[in-house]
Design an enzyme around this catalytic site. Sequence first.
Site, PDB file in Angstrom:
ATOM      1  N   ILE A 103       2.654  -9.670   0.382  1.00 41.85           N
ATOM      2  CA  ILE A 103       2.670  -8.986   1.675  1.00 41.85           C
ATOM      3  C   ILE A 103       3.033  -7.522   1.476  1.00 41.85           C
ATOM      4  O   ILE A 103       4.009  -7.203   0.786  1.00 41.85           O
ATOM      5  CB  ILE A 103       3.682  -9.646   2.636  1.00 41.85           C
ATOM      6  CG1 ILE A 103       3.335 -11.124   2.844  1.00 41.85           C
ATOM      7  CG2 ILE A 103       3.712  -8.924   3.978  1.00 41.85           C
ATOM      8  CD1 ILE A 103       4.405 -11.902   3.594  1.00 41.85           C
ATOM      9  N   CYS A 104       2.250  -6.644   2.093  1.00 38.71           N
ATOM     10  CA  CYS A 104       2.547  -5.210   2.055  1.00 38.71           C
ATOM     11  C   CYS A 104       2.935  -4.764   3.460  1.00 38.71           C
ATOM     12  O   CYS A 104       2.080  -4.693   4.359  1.00 38.71           O
ATOM     13  CB  CYS A 104       1.333  -4.427   1.566  1.00 38.71           C
ATOM     14  SG  CYS A 104       1.576  -2.629   1.587  1.00 38.71           S
TER      15      CYS A 104
END
EC number: 2.3.2.23
Length: 245
Positions: free
Chosen positions: A93-94
């Site tokens: 996840i960014c």
Amino acid sequence: MATNENLPPNVIRQLAKELKNLDQSPPEGIRVIVNDDDFTSICADIDGPGGTPYENGVFRMKLVLSRDFPQSPPKGFFVTKIFHPNISSNGEICVNTLKKDWNPTHGLRHVLLVVRCLLIEPFPESALNEQAGKMLLENYADYARHARLYTSIHALKPKSKPKSGTISESTSVNVDQSSTNLCETAPSTPVALCATAATKVPGSNSLDQNAPAEPTVGSSTALPKKEGPVAKKKMDARKKSLKRL
């Protein structure tokens, strides 16, 4: 309380308190899976928000806590496959909350809410999945179609299973079979009933034409009445009176 050598005791106590609170009062659309034996890997199931391509899906994610947590942010991963600009093909996840905007005061609840909000409002400008990011910017309809396809394949909510598995399964099979048999045989009965009933209704345009006509009073086709004994005696008496004349 869990004892994990990778985390300081005060952090373990704080995490235990947070996890208990999340279990008793979960955020909307988020269910935390508590493992009392390991606080370094925290899992949660996130419901796909309504009105998004992820609607009707359930996505499992996990937060991996490092030894110096909460000074450094946890790493977030989606375990369930998802087509999203800010989630890579391996699930990483960014989001700024887990990177440059991290604050040690951020609790687990805040992090989980940020991740769910990411499903509502992606940020294609900082995409980890370049294909999803480009598609979102250039053609939202194609992006949404692709994301819904991923959701339908990998994240559909499982159907609720009956509590008594064996008995319920056999019962459901029997119900399906019996209903199938009923569907195959049921139509013949009403048709037969309708056919026989129609022959009894005068003035019918179809089946009634082939049915034998019922005799009516004054009709030329009416059957002659048979003379009874009383009528015969009256005729004989009338003949005798006529002879006398």
